[in-house]
Design a protein around this motif. Structure first.
Motif, PDB file in Angstrom:
ATOM      1  N   THR A   7      -5.627  12.101   1.563  1.00  0.00           N
ATOM      2  CA  THR A   7      -4.506  11.467   2.248  1.00  0.00           C
ATOM      3  C   THR A   7      -3.604  10.810   1.217  1.00  0.00           C
ATOM      4  OG1 THR A   7      -5.856  11.073   4.199  1.00  0.00           O
ATOM      5  CG2 THR A   7      -3.856   9.753   3.974  1.00  0.00           C
TER       6      THR A   7
ATOM      7  N   PRO B 259       5.219  10.302   6.350  1.00  0.00           N
ATOM      8  CA  PRO B 259       5.621  11.489   5.596  1.00  0.00           C
ATOM      9  C   PRO B 259       6.130  11.123   4.198  1.00  0.00           C
ATOM     10  CG  PRO B 259       6.495  11.583   7.810  1.00  0.00           C
ATOM     11  CD  PRO B 259       5.928  10.202   7.626  1.00  0.00           C
TER      12      PRO B 259
ATOM     13  N   GLY C 180       7.593  13.028   0.563  1.00  0.00           N
ATOM     14  CA  GLY C 180       8.023  14.247  -0.105  1.00  0.00           C
ATOM     15  C   GLY C 180       7.442  14.326  -1.508  1.00  0.00           C
TER      16      GLY C 180
ATOM     17  N   ILE D 167       2.196  23.347  -3.359  1.00  0.00           N
ATOM     18  CA  ILE D 167       2.404  22.810  -2.017  1.00  0.00           C
ATOM     19  C   ILE D 167       3.526  21.781  -2.091  1.00  0.00           C
ATOM     20  CG2 ILE D 167       1.384  21.522  -0.111  1.00  0.00           C
ATOM     21  CD1 ILE D 167      -1.344  22.561  -1.141  1.00  0.00           C
TER      22      ILE D 167
ATOM     23  N   THR E  20       5.640  19.030   0.199  1.00  0.00           N
ATOM     24  CA  THR E  20       5.766  18.294   1.452  1.00  0.00           C
ATOM     25  C   THR E  20       7.109  17.570   1.462  1.00  0.00           C
ATOM     26  OG1 THR E  20       4.671  16.321   0.568  1.00  0.00           O
ATOM     27  CG2 THR E  20       3.276  17.954   1.653  1.00  0.00           C
ATOM     28  N   VAL E  21       7.556  17.198   2.656  1.00  0.00           N
ATOM     29  CA  VAL E  21       8.848  16.520   2.791  1.00  0.00           C
ATOM     30  C   VAL E  21       8.652  15.133   3.383  1.00  0.00           C
ATOM     31  CG1 VAL E  21      10.152  18.666   2.987  1.00  0.00           C
ATOM     32  CG2 VAL E  21       9.288  17.574   5.040  1.00  0.00           C
TER      33      VAL E  21
ATOM     34  N   CYS F  81      10.150  13.954   9.522  1.00  0.00           N
ATOM     35  CA  CYS F  81       9.348  14.528  10.609  1.00  0.00           C
ATOM     36  C   CYS F  81      10.189  15.423  11.516  1.00  0.00           C
ATOM     37  CB  CYS F  81       8.717  13.416  11.444  1.00  0.00           C
ATOM     38  SG  CYS F  81       7.399  12.549  10.598  1.00  0.00           S
TER      39      CYS F  81
ATOM     40  N   ASP G 248       9.239  20.749   9.479  1.00  0.00           N
ATOM     41  CA  ASP G 248       8.905  20.056   8.228  1.00  0.00           C
ATOM     42  C   ASP G 248       7.428  20.220   7.898  1.00  0.00           C
ATOM     43  OD1 ASP G 248      11.494  19.211   7.984  1.00  0.00           O
ATOM     44  OD2 ASP G 248      11.091  17.110   8.475  1.00  0.00           O
ATOM     45  N   VAL G 249       7.119  20.249   6.623  1.00  0.00           N
ATOM     46  CA  VAL G 249       5.729  20.380   6.181  1.00  0.00           C
ATOM     47  C   VAL G 249       5.248  19.035   5.662  1.00  0.00           C
ATOM     48  CG1 VAL G 249       4.179  21.501   4.554  1.00  0.00           C
ATOM     49  CG2 VAL G 249       6.038  22.803   5.591  1.00  0.00           C
ATOM     50  N   ASN G 250       4.319  18.434   6.374  1.00  0.00           N
ATOM     51  CA  ASN G 250       3.732  17.155   5.965  1.00  0.00           C
ATOM     52  C   ASN G 250       2.219  17.231   5.838  1.00  0.00           C
ATOM     53  OD1 ASN G 250       6.152  15.562   5.887  1.00  0.00           O
ATOM     54  ND2 ASN G 250       6.232  15.837   8.083  1.00  0.00           N
ATOM     55  N   VAL G 251       1.643  18.367   6.221  1.00  0.00           N
ATOM     56  CA  VAL G 251       0.206  18.602   6.115  1.00  0.00           C
ATOM     57  C   VAL G 251       0.033  20.022   5.600  1.00  0.00           C
ATOM     58  CG1 VAL G 251      -1.959  18.845   7.392  1.00  0.00           C
ATOM     59  CG2 VAL G 251      -0.327  17.068   8.044  1.00  0.00           C
ATOM     60  N   ALA G 252      -0.920  20.211   4.695  1.00  0.00           N
ATOM     61  CA  ALA G 252      -1.176  21.549   4.178  1.00  0.00           C
ATOM     62  C   ALA G 252      -2.676  21.807   4.165  1.00  0.00           C
ATOM     63  CB  ALA G 252      -0.628  21.682   2.761  1.00  0.00           C
TER      64      ALA G 252
END
Length: 71
Positions: free
Chosen positions: A21, A26, A28, A50, A52-53, A56, A60-64
């Motif tokens: 975590t 969120p 980036g 990977i 992240t941005v 929300c 948008d990608v906040n979890v991979a």
């Protein structure tokens, strides 16, 4: 950050997995994920990037989730 697989097991992972975590909102950032052999540090995989941005918005990608599979 370097970590050893299997240190943290959740229902979403298995004994080979771990999660990390970054924040509770969120953020980036850019992450580079690789698999190394613990005994000698030899790299066993290609590098996965990977991104992240910090928002929300839809899409948008906040979890991979990254799965390395032996061929």
């Amino acid at each position: 950050m370097t970590t050893v697989a299997g240190q943290y097991v959740r229902p979403e992972t298995n004994e080979a997995g771990w999660d990390f975590t970054v924040n509770n909102v969120p953020v980036g950032l850019v992450f580079y994920v690789e698999v190394y052999r613990q005994e000698d540090g030899a790299r066993l995989s290609n590098t996965v990037k990977i991104v992240t941005v910090g928002s929300c918005n839809p899409g948008d990608v906040n979890v991979a989730k990254v799965v390395f599979q032996e061929n």
